[in-house]
Design a protein around this motif. Structure first.
Motif, PDB file in Angstrom:
ATOM      1  N   LYS A  86      11.208  -0.668   0.577  1.00 43.10           N
ATOM      2  CA  LYS A  86      12.383  -1.514   0.236  1.00 43.10           C
ATOM      3  C   LYS A  86      12.979  -1.458   1.716  1.00 43.10           C
ATOM      4  O   LYS A  86      13.428  -2.729   2.124  1.00 43.10           O
ATOM      5  CB  LYS A  86      13.293  -0.969  -0.625  1.00 43.10           C
ATOM      6  N   LEU A  95      14.296   8.534   6.353  1.00 45.51           N
ATOM      7  CA  LEU A  95      13.569   8.527   5.165  1.00 45.51           C
ATOM      8  C   LEU A  95      12.109   9.144   5.454  1.00 45.51           C
ATOM      9  O   LEU A  95      11.513   9.935   4.749  1.00 45.51           O
ATOM     10  CB  LEU A  95      13.455   7.072   4.516  1.00 45.51           C
ATOM     11  N   GLU A 128      17.682   4.011   8.743  1.00 39.46           N
ATOM     12  CA  GLU A 128      17.550   4.355   7.544  1.00 39.46           C
ATOM     13  C   GLU A 128      16.095   4.791   7.491  1.00 39.46           C
ATOM     14  O   GLU A 128      15.702   5.665   6.574  1.00 39.46           O
ATOM     15  CB  GLU A 128      17.829   3.137   6.613  1.00 39.46           C
ATOM     16  N   ASP A 176       9.811   8.040  -5.248  1.00 44.69           N
ATOM     17  CA  ASP A 176      11.132   7.663  -4.994  1.00 44.69           C
ATOM     18  C   ASP A 176      11.243   7.318  -3.518  1.00 44.69           C
ATOM     19  O   ASP A 176      11.819   6.303  -3.282  1.00 44.69           O
ATOM     20  CB  ASP A 176      12.281   8.525  -5.292  1.00 44.69           C
ATOM     21  N   THR A 177      10.718   8.202  -2.777  1.00 45.27           N
ATOM     22  CA  THR A 177      10.875   8.081  -1.242  1.00 45.27           C
ATOM     23  C   THR A 177      10.055   7.042  -0.933  1.00 45.27           C
ATOM     24  O   THR A 177      10.155   6.115  -0.069  1.00 45.27           O
ATOM     25  CB  THR A 177      10.350   9.373  -0.474  1.00 45.27           C
ATOM     26  N   ASP A 192       9.070   4.433  -2.602  1.00 44.39           N
ATOM     27  CA  ASP A 192       9.844   3.091  -2.992  1.00 44.39           C
ATOM     28  C   ASP A 192      10.877   2.716  -2.099  1.00 44.39           C
ATOM     29  O   ASP A 192      11.075   1.623  -1.657  1.00 44.39           O
ATOM     30  CB  ASP A 192      10.295   3.190  -4.427  1.00 44.39           C
ATOM     31  N   ARG A 193      11.634   3.926  -1.637  1.00 43.63           N
ATOM     32  CA  ARG A 193      12.839   3.588  -0.750  1.00 43.63           C
ATOM     33  C   ARG A 193      12.324   3.021   0.771  1.00 43.63           C
ATOM     34  O   ARG A 193      12.742   2.125   1.418  1.00 43.63           O
ATOM     35  CB  ARG A 193      13.665   4.812  -0.698  1.00 43.63           C
TER      36      ARG A 193
END
Length: 122
Positions: A12, A53, A49, A5-6, A8-9
C-alpha cells in the motif's frame, strides 16, 4: 503483526509513493499552481513509512512484487530528483533576476543617505 499484514502495508505504501511520484513528476514544470511543499510532505511521509515498515522485514521475506515496484520507484525517484533540481534552479534564477532588477531600480542615479555622510579618513 504477521508477515502478510506487513507485506500488504508495504504494498500500500509503495502504491501511494508511486502515485505521489507520478503526480509530482507530471506537475513539475507544467502546473504553475502545483504545491511543491505539500507534495514533498506526502513523499517524505511515504518514504518514512516505507523505511519503518521494511526495517522489520528481511529482504528474503519480501514478495517479488515489492522488488519490481522498488525498481520502478527508484527510476521515478531519479527522474523526480532531476525535475526538482531543475525546478529549484529555475526558482533561483528568477529570484536572482528579481533581486538584480530591484537593485538596478534603487540605483537610478539618486544618492542614498549613506553617500551624503562624510566618512572620517584615517
Amino acid at each position: 503483526m504477521s508477515s502478510l499484514d506487513t507485506d500488504d502495508r508495504v504494498l500500500k505504501v509503495l502504491n501511494r509513493l508511486d502515485a505521489v511520484l507520478d503526480f509530482e513528476n507530471t506537475a513539475l514544470g507544467t502546473d504553475p499552481d502545483f504545491d511543491v511543499e505539500a507534495s514533498n510532505v506526502l513523499k517524505s511521509r511515504c518514504l518514512y513509512e516505507l523505511s519503518t515498515l521494511t526495517e522489520a522485514v528481511q529482504p528474503e521475506q519480501m514478495s517479488g512484487r515489492h522488488g519490481e515496484m522498488l525498481v520502478a520507484i527508484r527510476g521515478k525517484l531519479e527522474r523526480n530528483t532531476a525535475k526538482v533540481k531543475a525546478h529549484l534552479d529555475a526558482v533561483r534564477k528568477v529570484t536572482d533576476l528579481l533581486r538584480d532588477a530591484a537593485q538596478e531600480a534603487e540605483a537610478d542615479g539618486t544618492y542614498t543617505a549613506d553617500q551624503f555622510y562624510m566618512r572620517e579618513v584615517i
